[in-house]
Design a protein around this motif. Structure first.
Motif, PDB file in Angstrom:
ATOM      1  N   LEU A 221     -28.362   1.767  21.066  1.00  0.00           N
ATOM      2  CA  LEU A 221     -28.311   3.079  20.386  1.00  0.00           C
ATOM      3  C   LEU A 221     -29.633   3.346  19.670  1.00  0.00           C
ATOM      4  O   LEU A 221     -30.168   4.451  19.719  1.00  0.00           O
TER       5      LEU A 221
ATOM      6  N   PHE B 169     -32.537  20.660  11.862  1.00  0.00           N
ATOM      7  CA  PHE B 169     -31.414  19.807  12.256  1.00  0.00           C
ATOM      8  C   PHE B 169     -31.296  19.588  13.757  1.00  0.00           C
ATOM      9  O   PHE B 169     -31.763  20.387  14.564  1.00  0.00           O
ATOM     10  N   TYR B 170     -30.640  18.513  14.087  1.00  0.00           N
ATOM     11  CA  TYR B 170     -30.455  18.111  15.481  1.00  0.00           C
ATOM     12  C   TYR B 170     -29.319  17.108  15.491  1.00  0.00           C
ATOM     13  O   TYR B 170     -28.872  16.653  14.435  1.00  0.00           O
ATOM     14  N   THR B 171     -28.855  16.748  16.682  1.00  0.00           N
ATOM     15  CA  THR B 171     -27.867  15.681  16.797  1.00  0.00           C
ATOM     16  C   THR B 171     -28.509  14.493  17.500  1.00  0.00           C
ATOM     17  O   THR B 171     -28.932  14.607  18.652  1.00  0.00           O
ATOM     18  N   ALA B 172     -28.589  13.385  16.779  1.00  0.00           N
ATOM     19  CA  ALA B 172     -29.055  12.147  17.396  1.00  0.00           C
ATOM     20  C   ALA B 172     -27.944  11.672  18.309  1.00  0.00           C
ATOM     21  O   ALA B 172     -26.770  11.724  17.938  1.00  0.00           O
ATOM     22  N   THR B 173     -28.282  11.212  19.493  1.00  0.00           N
ATOM     23  CA  THR B 173     -27.200  10.816  20.398  1.00  0.00           C
ATOM     24  C   THR B 173     -27.588   9.665  21.297  1.00  0.00           C
ATOM     25  O   THR B 173     -28.752   9.526  21.685  1.00  0.00           O
TER      26      THR B 173
ATOM     27  N   PRO C 107     -20.180  17.055  17.131  1.00  0.00           N
ATOM     28  CA  PRO C 107     -21.405  17.335  16.356  1.00  0.00           C
ATOM     29  C   PRO C 107     -22.373  18.275  17.061  1.00  0.00           C
ATOM     30  O   PRO C 107     -23.017  19.102  16.399  1.00  0.00           O
TER      31      PRO C 107
ATOM     32  N   TYR D 161     -26.922  18.528  10.820  1.00  0.00           N
ATOM     33  CA  TYR D 161     -27.378  17.259  11.388  1.00  0.00           C
ATOM     34  C   TYR D 161     -26.175  16.563  12.024  1.00  0.00           C
ATOM     35  O   TYR D 161     -25.067  16.610  11.476  1.00  0.00           O
ATOM     36  N   GLY D 162     -26.413  15.927  13.167  1.00  0.00           N
ATOM     37  CA  GLY D 162     -25.328  15.215  13.844  1.00  0.00           C
ATOM     38  C   GLY D 162     -25.790  13.834  14.251  1.00  0.00           C
ATOM     39  O   GLY D 162     -26.987  13.579  14.408  1.00  0.00           O
ATOM     40  N   PHE D 163     -24.843  12.938  14.383  1.00  0.00           N
ATOM     41  CA  PHE D 163     -25.162  11.600  14.868  1.00  0.00           C
ATOM     42  C   PHE D 163     -24.017  11.156  15.771  1.00  0.00           C
ATOM     43  O   PHE D 163     -22.963  10.766  15.301  1.00  0.00           O
ATOM     44  N   HIS D 164     -24.258  11.304  17.080  1.00  0.00           N
ATOM     45  CA  HIS D 164     -23.279  10.919  18.092  1.00  0.00           C
ATOM     46  C   HIS D 164     -23.563   9.452  18.403  1.00  0.00           C
ATOM     47  O   HIS D 164     -24.480   9.137  19.153  1.00  0.00           O
ATOM     48  N   SER D 165     -22.803   8.557  17.773  1.00  0.00           N
ATOM     49  CA  SER D 165     -23.193   7.134  17.801  1.00  0.00           C
ATOM     50  C   SER D 165     -22.504   6.386  18.931  1.00  0.00           C
ATOM     51  O   SER D 165     -22.492   6.868  20.052  1.00  0.00           O
TER      52      SER D 165
END
Lengths: 576, 285
Positions: free
Chosen positions: A282, A421-425, B63, B69-73
């Motif tokens: 990840l 903003f953003y989405t970490a993935t 998210p 802010y997002g965190f698709h883990s």
């Protein structure tokens, strides 16, 4: 003498380790550099434990070979270790037991137990032992006394006085009642001003110097003292430390902390890294910086939890599914533990991926002298932010978290701070971070992520060289065994056998050109490492196609000694 | 001369991104997403101050659909990641979202620790009693005997009781919502945001494709009985164990120090022994 090796051996919990630590510091107070090695049982109490101190006027590089003074707390220790002194060394034991086996060399028996009882405190036996050793080694007793004050002074004057009396009684006994036939006397001098500390302690200082302000961990031998030390120190400096429920949570919290803008680290051993492997991927995929210390111990599985081994190289380099880039560093000394922790944080910030610091049980617990660092000369870097883009004018409202820049590293927005903003993935994604499974995108983003390793090749710690660069025989080492190789090369040179040495400090990515250049000048290269399968040798053969590689491994839960490596040098040289 | 800047209030639609939800038509998760937009707007939270952490599964794609802010883990690990985020920056409003598989199977081990830490975040579990993204296998909340591809003769494990579990582990805010009761769900989420501490919301969110429980649940959901005292943990447990009705609303709520409070306190005690790197060097000198 100006180079001596002392080994303490006894039952775990009975004192050989703490007595060893006190003698080590006493020797530093007496003007000597030290290098220690310990071997512990996996239990809290019981089982043989031993502690070895090599002390020399100038920077000993290994724990030494022949033991000049062996101190045995009990009969089992005598039986297990008496051969290490050879016929030249001295074996000292408690007179309360008779030697269980004949020993050819010098043996002294001192009634440690009885003397401590006569003083009125049976628990001061270690002080009696230490006092006697000072007499045998001609180490000023006041240096021992100051170390005892530093260590036990807080326990109160009454107990301290009993211990001081015990040390003096042991000293007196050894000076007046032992009929000496040895020549152990050490050349001492003014106290050194350098620092003396363990590898794990140096890592905590390096982390703080690098700006680490977030740590999450789970207790595990031999890494726990990093968690403990940072739990004490980081909050004093405004940082955050969490002890969490397992190693998955540890790296999860570290990635959360780093995502939120902190410089974050965890420390563990092999079993912990095994649990972390999904999170490692990840970190690679979502491009979140983190530092992972793996203090290696014997494996596989629970293995040998308290013994040294270098068998997690494959795990550090390849652990986690998919093609997950990461950087792997391996310090060899306590001093390098400090500086390479700084390197690890800098590389994590620059490359936005996991950075491993591979140490091991011997380095984690090794006390070694080190020069005080000049903090002002350290280069500390921070990851690129959206505001840094376009020459400082920012992202102009079009923020791409995974922007494909020249070197692959992209602007990192912090929640709460950047309006970007953003989405970490962990899903494959495009430059915006939006999930994207298209064939050309997967190729493009894989190239981007792996391309960042070029930054590591440029900025990462380069190999160190020693020995004779014109030699036909070479040695490549990594990690804690480097010092033994350095001394083996010196011993070989003294015998007229030239050897060139190279210590790899970054194991992934390799500095390919430097390794090839070193290799091309040799007929044969010995690769030394403490594991069963020769993991670095395999990687050198596989990644770089090196063929003239002789793998020299040891799988005993113990460190290499210089003479072992010298033996391999001599055997290999005869095949040149 | 002062310059007046007109600040327009944020509307629910302002939290939408241009990423289209991947959910099937009729999925209960649409209702959760809509309620979340409403709650964010009601609280006027700036997108830059909101972080939504998810695991893996249909609901964990959420998210990407929210401007924040997002965190698709990774699967099951929302709580450790969110704990790291919240303790790194306590100013943030943090959510975790995921399904019953993510939260109660692979990630169940993290729930007691989020509860005992009382980490100040809102955990929304979209419970459809099935694994949707992997195409319909039984989950930890599937009813006993449910026949699916991985349980061709029926499940042989008791379903979990998530509300009872959260009560026993010590979550400080516990509620249940239903995707088809938008207003109530929105109010629950708002109260969870307002609550200081670990807020656990089980949202019954039917999967029309692999476990269509919509009609059945519509018949079972019941408003919390009038006069339920939200500080009465034993009364809440009784309601959680009711086998006939599926109560919605707030089961339990208590005020106690959060992880943030404890960390501030910890660091204040540590600061009584101030230090510098140079002083730490001295320790080993």
């Amino acid at each position: 003498m100006n180079d001596i090796t002392v080994r303490f051996s006894g039952e775990g919990g009975e004192g050989p380790i703490s007595a060893g630590e006190i003698l080590g510091k006493t020797l530093v107070r007496s003007g000597l550099d030290i290098f220690t090695f310990q071997s512990l049982p996996a239990e809290i109490k019981g089982g043989n434990a031993w502690y070895q101190i090599r002390a020399a006027r100038h920077n000993p590089q290994s724990q030494g070979d022949l033991v000049h003074l062996l101190v045995c707390w009990d009969s089992e220790a005598f039986g297990l270790h008496h051969k290490v002194t050879g016929t030249e060394g001295v074996l000292l034991h408690d007179a309360k037991f008779n030697p269980p086996i004949a020993h050819d060399g010098t043996v002294y028996a001192i009634p440690f137990d009885r003397i401590s009882r006569d003083i009125g405190n049976p628990r001061s036996k270690n002080a009696v032992v230490l006092g006697a050793i000072c007499a045998l080694l001609s180490v000023p007793l006041e240096n021992l006394e100051s170390e005892m004050w530093r260590r036990w002074g807080k326990a109160g004057e009454k107990l301290m006085n009993l211990n001081l009396a015990a040390a003096r009684a042991g000293n007196e006994y050894a000076r007046t009642k032992v009929e000496r036939t040895d020549s152990l006397s050490l050349e001492t001098g003014a106290a050194l001003t350098e620092m003396i500390l363990h590898g794990n302690q140096a890592i905590t200082l390096g982390a703080i110097a690098a700006g680490c302000d977030f740590f999450a961990g789970y207790p595990i031998t031999p890494a726990s003292s990093i968690l403990e030390q940072l739990a004490e120190d980081l909050p004093r400096l405004g940082g955050t430390v969490l002890q969490v429920e397992d190693e998955i949570a540890a790296l999860g919290a570290v990635l959360g902390g780093s995502f939120a803008g902190r410089k974050a680290m965890t420390a563990t051993a092999g079993p912990g890294v095994s649990l972390m492997s999904e999170m490692i991927g990840l970190s690679s995929m979502a491009e979140i910086p983190c530092v992972i210390v793996d203090a290696m111990r014997g494996g596989p599985s629970t293995g040998l939890p308290t013994k040294v081994e270098q068998s997690d190289l494959n795990l550090a380099v390849y652990g986690s599914h998919g093609d997950a880039p990461r950087i792997v560093l391996a310090p060899s000394t306590v001093e390098e533990c400090f500086y390479m922790t700084v390197d690890a944080f800098n590389l994590a910030e620059l490359c936005q991926m996991p950075v491993f610091l591979l140490t091991d049980s011997s380095l984690a617990n090794r006390a070694q002298t080190m020069r005080r660092p000049d903090v002002s000369s350290l280069k500390i870097v921070h990851r690129m932010r959206p505001a840094d883009m376009n020459g400082g004018s920012g992202t102009n409202g079009d923020y791409k978290r995974y922007l494909n820049t020249d070197d692959g590293a992209s602007p990192f927005a912090f929640p709460g701070q950047d309006d970007a903003f953003y989405t970490a993935t962990g899903l494959e994604h495009d430059e915006y971070g939006h999930p994207n499974m298209r064939p050309e995108n997967h190729t493009k983003m894989s190239v981007k992520r792996w391309h960042k390793l070029e930054i590591a090749r440029k900025e990462g710690p380069r190999p160190r060289y020693y020995g004779d660069d014109s030699a036909e025989l070479g040695i490549i080492t990594w990690g804690s065994g480097e010092g033994s190789a350095v001394e083996a090369i010196q011993l070989a040179a003294a015998k007229g056998l030239p050897v060139a040495g190279m210590q790899l400090r970054m194991l992934s990515p390799f500095h390919d050109d430097e390794i090839r250049a070193f290799y091309d000048k040799r007929k044969l290269v010995i690769v030394t490492e403490l594991n069963f399968t020769g993991q670095l040798a395999h990687k050198l053969r596989g990644d770089l196609g090196l063929e003239r590689v002789v793998s020299f491994t040891k799988c005993e839960g113990l460190a290499f000694s210089p003479l072992e490596i010298l033996g391999k040098i001599e055997a290999t040289a005869s095949n040149l | 001369m002062s310059e007046l800047i007109e600040i327009k209030p944020l509307k629910p639609g302002d939290y939408k991104t241009d990423v289209k939800p991947i959910w099937c038509p009729g999925c209960g998760d649409f209702g959760v997403l809509a309620a979340l937009y409403q709650a964010l707007a009601a609280k006027q939270l700036a997108p830059k101050d909101v972080v939504i952490v998810s695991g893996i599964g249909c609901s964990s794609r959420l998210p990407a659909f929210v401007k924040a802010y997002g965190f698709h883990s990774v699967h099951g690990r929302t709580l450790p990641v969110a704990t790291g985020i919240k303790s790194a920056n306590p100013e943030l409003t943090v959510f975790t979202v995921g399904g019953d598989g993510d939260s109660f199977a692979i990630g169940a081990g993290h729930i007691p620790h989020a509860c005992r830490r009382n980490v100040d975040l809102t955990a929304i579990v979209m419970d459809n009693e099935i694994y949707g993204l992997t195409k319909g296998q039984a989950s930890p909340t599937s009813i006993l005997g449910l026949k699916k591809d991985s349980t061709p003769y029926g499940t042989f494990e008791m379903p979990m009781n998530p509300i009872a579990m959260a009560l026993v582990y010590g979550a400080s805010f516990i509620a249940r919502g239903f995707s088809y009761r938008a207003k109530e769900l929105q109010q629950i989420i708002i109260q969870a945001i307002d609550h200081r501490g670990f807020s656990f919301i089980q949202v019954m969110s039917p999967c029309p494709t692999f476990n269509d429980t919509e009609e059945e649940w519509k018949g079972e959901v019941t408003m919390m009985p009038e006069g339920h005292e939200v500080t009465d943990k034993l009364a809440a447990l009784k309601l959680a164990y009711d086998s006939e009705r599926m109560y919605t609303g707030i089961f339990f709520k208590e005020d106690r120090p959060t992880l943030t409070d404890r960390l501030v306190d910890n660091n204040q005690r540590a600061a009584a022994k101030p230090t510098t790197l140079e002083k730490l060097f001295d320790r080993y000198g």
